[in-house]
Write a protein that holds these residues in place. Sequence first.
Motif, PDB file in Angstrom:
ATOM      1  N   LEU A   1       0.881  -1.081   0.003  1.00 32.60           N
ATOM      2  CA  LEU A   1      -0.164  -0.039  -0.145  1.00 32.60           C
ATOM      3  C   LEU A   1       0.901   1.381   0.178  1.00 32.60           C
ATOM      4  CD1 LEU A   1      -2.669  -0.880   2.498  1.00 32.60           C
ATOM      5  CD2 LEU A   1      -3.148  -0.587   0.302  1.00 32.60           C
ATOM      6  N   GLY A   2       2.000   1.190   0.357  1.00 24.28           N
ATOM      7  CA  GLY A   2       2.783   2.571   0.811  1.00 24.28           C
ATOM      8  C   GLY A   2       3.478   2.867  -0.278  1.00 24.28           C
ATOM      9  N   GLU A   3       3.010   3.672  -1.309  1.00 28.69           N
ATOM     10  CA  GLU A   3       3.973   4.321  -2.354  1.00 28.69           C
ATOM     11  C   GLU A   3       5.273   4.716  -2.164  1.00 28.69           C
ATOM     12  OE1 GLU A   3       2.756   3.793  -5.336  1.00 28.69           O
ATOM     13  OE2 GLU A   3       0.737   3.155  -4.828  1.00 28.69           O
ATOM     14  N   ARG A   4       5.360   5.439  -1.007  1.00 27.19           N
ATOM     15  CA  ARG A   4       6.665   5.996  -0.730  1.00 27.19           C
ATOM     16  C   ARG A   4       7.011   5.841   0.695  1.00 27.19           C
ATOM     17  NH1 ARG A   4       2.516   9.349   0.159  1.00 27.19           N
ATOM     18  NH2 ARG A   4       2.255  10.580   2.139  1.00 27.19           N
ATOM     19  N   ALA A   5       6.446   5.082   1.463  1.00 27.96           N
ATOM     20  CA  ALA A   5       6.933   4.718   2.885  1.00 27.96           C
ATOM     21  C   ALA A   5       8.154   3.660   3.035  1.00 27.96           C
ATOM     22  CB  ALA A   5       6.051   4.319   3.544  1.00 27.96           C
TER      23      ALA A   5
ATOM     24  N   ALA B   1      14.455  10.890   7.200  1.00 23.28           N
ATOM     25  CA  ALA B   1      15.119  12.014   6.427  1.00 23.28           C
ATOM     26  C   ALA B   1      15.301  11.588   4.835  1.00 23.28           C
ATOM     27  CB  ALA B   1      16.652  12.096   6.847  1.00 23.28           C
ATOM     28  N   ALA B   2      14.871  10.310   4.510  1.00 21.31           N
ATOM     29  CA  ALA B   2      14.889   9.879   3.204  1.00 21.31           C
ATOM     30  C   ALA B   2      13.657  10.696   2.200  1.00 21.31           C
ATOM     31  CB  ALA B   2      14.951   8.281   3.178  1.00 21.31           C
ATOM     32  N   ASP B   3      14.140  10.952   1.088  1.00 24.06           N
ATOM     33  CA  ASP B   3      12.896  11.627   0.274  1.00 24.06           C
ATOM     34  C   ASP B   3      12.577  10.896  -1.151  1.00 24.06           C
ATOM     35  OD1 ASP B   3      12.642  14.086   1.884  1.00 24.06           O
ATOM     36  OD2 ASP B   3      14.458  14.877   0.852  1.00 24.06           O
ATOM     37  N   ASP B   4      13.627  10.034  -1.434  1.00 16.82           N
ATOM     38  CA  ASP B   4      13.469   9.184  -2.648  1.00 16.82           C
ATOM     39  C   ASP B   4      12.168   7.777  -2.453  1.00 16.82           C
ATOM     40  OD1 ASP B   4      15.278   7.932  -0.979  1.00 16.82           O
ATOM     41  OD2 ASP B   4      15.893   6.499  -2.422  1.00 16.82           O
TER      42      ASP B   4
END
Length: 573
Positions: free
Chosen positions: A499-503, A541-544
Amino acid sequence: MRLIVCSNSAPRWQDCAGLLPRSPGGLVPLLATLLGEHGGDWVCTMPVNGPSRSSGGDGSLRATRRPCGGTPSVALDDGSVQATWPPGGGTPSVALSDGSVQATWPPGGGTPVGAPGDGSVEGPSAMPGDSPGQATLLPGDGTPSGAPGDGSVEGPSAVPGDSPVEVIRLPGDVTLHRLLLPRDVVDRHYETVGVRLLLWLFHYLLDTSRQPDGRLAEAWSGYEAVNRAYADRVATLMTGSPDEFVLVNDHHLFLVPEMLARRGGRRGRIAFFQGLPWCEPDYFGVLPAYIRDRILASLLCADVVGFHCTRWARAFLGCCARYLPGCAVDDGGVTYDGRRTRVTVAPFPLDVAAVERLRDEPATAEWRGRLDREGRGRRMIVRADRIDLWKNLPRGFAAYRSLLEREPGLAGEWWFCAVATPPGRPTERTLALQRECEGMVADLNERFGAPGRPAVSLIYPDLATTRHCVVAALSGADVTVVNPTFDGMNLVAKEALFLGERARLLLSVNAGAYEQLAGHVTPVHPFDVEATASAMLDAMAADDVPAGRAAVRRSLREQDANSWLNRMMGAES
């Protein structure tokens, strides 16, 4: 193939639709899916004072069903009880020679007599129905006299061996067999042995200064009695066909394989699946020898024993090698007392279709809006757990506290959303754990929150939309924390990755899911609060977008209930 499955937990069902729920995963949904596709029999029970159970003022047990069709008639024949309900629901009738009356059963047993005013009958995990099924109460191992019926019908408590069996026939050639057992026997089986001994043993949670104690021998007799009742019922269902597959599940039913094997003459296969971790031999040795050795010998009466991960399978093999003289152990299984038992790894799949359905339902959208309002535009750290001792909630909150003590300004940028489900049958330890978690959250908010802007929220969704809340939270997460001390599987980890696109997912190395997901998660040591806090800070802290997320989602989509069953049956390696 003909399936016969056994579990302590009873499923829910809806008579027009069959077995429920289609939730994202776990034992009961998995078994519901398999039986829904293949048909077969499900032998189950539930503790008599479970969350769905209620009683009338006279102590009688009731079940309520709202079916959508059928002629109202309940026949009393040879002690059996059969019922159907009128279209649209209403009160069932009992057909007697002197006219129709409502019926219930007195607490001590006997012939059905006049019921409470609503004539309802209620059993554990019963769901409102929409069309007739069949429900027949059998005293002991009697032959069903079967009549159309649609309600859950509960009968008198009796000693195991003469236990009433509620038979419910559902669409798709599925039959439920619910064992109705005395409360004191069920308490000894479920509470004393199932929870306080075995559940805590396999999660390394026993207080070994006091446990096991002198009351265990009496409780063990109740455990044996319930296992015998299961084996007796399964034996009446087994036909000896070579395409029969009996699937026994979890620590509540360790003795069923042995009790079935004693009967001899079987041609089908018997499998046992352990959904919990399996502890290492030294810790397993805490059990008295008469229990320890019997559990192992019973499981080796099965044709196959399955686990969620290699680590638990190897621990089981180590226990066999340590405690059963004369057994030969290799990576593929155990040879003992002249027979071979295959040991396999078969992690539960995520039901991706159920996840996607939940994600798109209005209740999930409603929860998503509520969480957005609570978060006030901040990024989200999410966890979703039942309040169980091994889920390790306090160390997760302690890690966040340590992080905020280092950088208190993060509370204005991040919100820790903890979705929690209270345990179904709490012990004094789980109640104390819940109070501890609530106290920690209150302290964090006092120190780092602001009016209308909590640093941490402990959310208890209503029962009807719990899964919607979890899916909404995991879908919106930026960081997900799954840090159990030990866990057989933990499907929340799979849900989070799907479910987590970016998590980023922080996953305990002691979760069974870690073996399968290790390349796609940040490992955490669940007992190290400071290391967990540092991993949390790095993830924040991660953005990608995490590498490989698309690949792991494809992998999760490819796994399903039938591939799991094939692994248990040996069709997949």
